[in-house]
Design a protein around this motif. Sequence first.
Motif, PDB file in Angstrom:
ATOM      1  N   ILE A   1       1.050  -1.114   0.060  1.00 10.77           N
ATOM      2  CA  ILE A   1       0.035   0.055  -0.056  1.00 10.77           C
ATOM      3  C   ILE A   1       0.745   1.148   0.034  1.00 10.77           C
ATOM      4  O   ILE A   1       0.610   2.092  -0.704  1.00 10.77           O
ATOM      5  CB  ILE A   1      -0.842   0.070   1.279  1.00 10.77           C
ATOM      6  N   PHE A   2       2.179   1.347   1.003  1.00 11.29           N
ATOM      7  CA  PHE A   2       2.720   2.625   0.925  1.00 11.29           C
ATOM      8  C   PHE A   2       3.964   2.105   0.130  1.00 11.29           C
ATOM      9  O   PHE A   2       5.008   2.222   0.750  1.00 11.29           O
ATOM     10  CB  PHE A   2       3.000   2.882   2.393  1.00 11.29           C
TER      11      PHE A   2
ATOM     12  N   PHE B   1       7.998   6.414   2.261  1.00  8.28           N
ATOM     13  CA  PHE B   1       7.278   5.501   3.196  1.00  8.28           C
ATOM     14  C   PHE B   1       8.153   4.235   3.435  1.00  8.28           C
ATOM     15  O   PHE B   1       8.140   3.767   4.516  1.00  8.28           O
ATOM     16  CB  PHE B   1       6.114   5.136   2.291  1.00  8.28           C
ATOM     17  N   LYS B   2       8.824   3.800   2.494  1.00  8.67           N
ATOM     18  CA  LYS B   2       9.665   2.638   2.537  1.00  8.67           C
ATOM     19  C   LYS B   2      10.541   2.822   3.776  1.00  8.67           C
ATOM     20  O   LYS B   2      10.832   1.900   4.559  1.00  8.67           O
ATOM     21  CB  LYS B   2      10.599   2.407   1.268  1.00  8.67           C
TER      22      LYS B   2
ATOM     23  N   PHE C   1      10.419   1.399  11.155  1.00  4.02           N
ATOM     24  CA  PHE C   1       9.379   1.010  12.154  1.00  4.02           C
ATOM     25  C   PHE C   1       9.738  -0.719  12.429  1.00  4.02           C
ATOM     26  O   PHE C   1       9.546  -1.231  13.546  1.00  4.02           O
ATOM     27  CB  PHE C   1       8.110   1.207  11.487  1.00  4.02           C
ATOM     28  N   ALA C   2       9.837  -1.423  11.225  1.00  2.00           N
ATOM     29  CA  ALA C   2      10.127  -2.806  11.189  1.00  2.00           C
ATOM     30  C   ALA C   2      11.437  -3.186  12.321  1.00  2.00           C
ATOM     31  O   ALA C   2      11.481  -4.002  12.935  1.00  2.00           O
ATOM     32  CB  ALA C   2      10.410  -3.446   9.961  1.00  2.00           C
TER      33      ALA C   2
END
Lengths: 500, 246
Positions: free
Chosen positions: A338-339, A344-345, A351-352
């Motif tokens: 989606i992103f 965003f990646k 975040f991951a």
Amino acid sequence: MNKLKLNYTSLSFLPILVCIPLGYQLINNIHFGGFKLFQEFLISAFNPKIDNEIIITVIKRLNETILIGFFSWLVSIIFGAIFGIFSSNIFYKIFNIPSFIYVIIRFFLTIIRSIHEVVWGIILMQIYGINFSIGIIAICIPYIAVNTKVFAEQLETIDYKSFESINQINAPKFSSLLTLIWNPIINTFKNFGLYRLECSIRSAVILGLFGIGGIGTSIFLSFQTLNFRELWTYLWSLAILIILSGLIFKKIKFNTTNKILSIFFIVVFFLTILFSFSYFLYFIFNNNFENFNSVSSLFKSSLDLGLFDFLKLILETIILSLLSTGIAISLPPLVIGIFNNNSFKIFIKIFAFLLRLIPTPVILLTLLTFNNPSLSLAALTLGLHNAGITSKLLFTNLDIQDKRNYIAMKSLGIPKKTSWLLGLFSQQAKSYLAYCAYRSDIIIRETAIVGVIGSVGLGWQLQESLSSFAWQEVAIVLIAYSSIAIVGELINGKIKNSLT
Amino acid sequence: MNNTVLELENISYKYKNDLILNKINLKINSGEKIALLGKSGSGKTTLISVLNGTIKPTQGEVKLFNKSFEELDRKQKSKITTIWQDLRLIEDLSAEQNVNCGLLAENNFYFAFKNLLNISSFKKAHKYMKLCRLHNFIYDKKIRKLSGGQKQRVAIARSLIQESNILLADEPFNNLDPKLITTIKNLLLENVDKNKTKKSPKTVLVALHRLDLLNDFDKVIGIRDGKIFFNIKRNNLKKIHLEKIY
Ligand SMILES: Nc1ncnc2c1ncn2[C@@H]1O[C@H](COP(=O)(O)OP(=O)(O)OP(=O)(O)O)[C@@H](O)[C@H]1O
Ligand SMILES: [Mg+2]
């Protein structure tokens, strides 16, 4: 595209349906009491505490964690390799030993492997009291079993024809064995062994949360005292450690033709074995088994646990595993799909990374600031943490994949998301699912950690039974645990086979 | 000279429902140089695997020095050496380490260990590699980096270094140029001189497709569909023999 076809791609997305029951329970359990705390937790990430005193503490605690991690890694990799040889079929073929022995050894290892190092740690702590070396032993027990399995599997890849040709030379059996296994063993060590060091450092951190010592204990204490700025100092320093060790290992090249290095390795190898054995003997003869008075208590203590409760706990553990696995499988491709643009990646990657970095108990405690404890919350925690791991794999594989299809589809005017799905992800889906099947084995084991803290499933029961020294209950919970893990592993094995 | 070293008595080998070797009787005498002929798929490789004890026949008995393989000790069994059609080298080891593997039978465990660590002596290995026309710069190269003909000669050197009295070679001339073929053929058929004092007779069986190389052999065996069609002196080989098996 108007009919949903069941293929590898759709199978990677379908498990996201677990979010329906999960979301329902989570929404019902929301509370706003801890919102401020949560906010503070987030803000502190950008404002960790840095002063002389804490830096000294960090170095001291990290040292402990590295020591536990390093020694448990060293011992478990060496004994893993040795037991791996003794449970590989090449050994049985060369020495003409009946293969039922090999089946027994493998079964025994599966049982040991099925119980998480935290569980071993909690049990050993209850028996021997808190002790630095308990951490090493607790990690070593399941790690030796895991490493044994990996080494044995790699030894199965030895070509049967080279076995026949070496056999035909009619050398002494140990010479033939050594010549055949030499390269697979060294390659497994290079490709898998170094990665295990990172794993054992992570495990040392998690055991720290349960009081073994090291940075994990500091993390736990700072969380308990709601000292978030300190907490983030520890977390970031852990991040630096993990990133640094990754970089160092990428640089190290093992040159097996270097004689001095080879001799050094052999010396380390034998010293480790010698040291482990003498420590093992010392440990056995020098500990009074304070709490574990006699094996007979296993049969004496009355069983408080009713059959119905027990079945409920098993069911909870299974549901917990399924929900978490669903999130770990579907969330990464969904979010990445989606992103799908560069800024965003980077955000997703960070975040991951955080999800991988922060130990699951801390994630759970954070989430508890705005949600009451429930099975869904524990599942969300475990799912998110593992999604951090599966997404790393997905990113790596997508990056190295041939992008011509994707570019061609985009230039045909097909929407970017559709091209990503059909041109890029669809080719990954099969191997991604195979990895997730393997991951779910680990998730089943990890349910123990969130269970202890989030008061669900067998993990929680284990904690309860241990603190009241109800050894019979402990034994039953452990048996239940390993049965679930073994059945799960069998099912996943079937799935993996059909995927590869 | 007529002492039998290897003997097959009524050997059959079945794989699933295929009869790959069919009632084979064969006596190989000490010092004989035998050429094994047969078209592709006729069972040459299978026969060689039975002769060296790698494959157990479904029926019949194999005798080495008049004893079955079970009765022999390791040293006696190591009197047979094989050059495999598919070479069966260890890809991750260097050429010289692979050749040294041929010496494992006469040395102890410590030698195997040193060989893998690359600290054993490679003097003998180099001698045999030179005989096979392999040059310095490939000694320490991994097998996977060698050309087909180089690999072929490493396999031959690994076998020759064993200095065994019985040599079984399965299409050893694959991948070799005409000049090398002559060199290697002479090496294979040459008698061994292990004790330096007397030349001991060497028994050789070579499976091959090259009819122009038959001159140096004493005997020719023709095999078709797992059956021996003829087993004769080379001088008696006639065109009709070859027509039967090809
Ligand atoms: N491992 C195996 N499993 C099943 N069948 C086999 C196997 N090896 C050989 N065969 C079969 O046995 C028969 C004889 O094979 P073999 O390799 O002995 O022939 P060959 O005479 O050596 O042929 P080539 O000249 O092509 O090397 C063939 O029909 C082959 O298909
Ligand atoms: Mg053949």
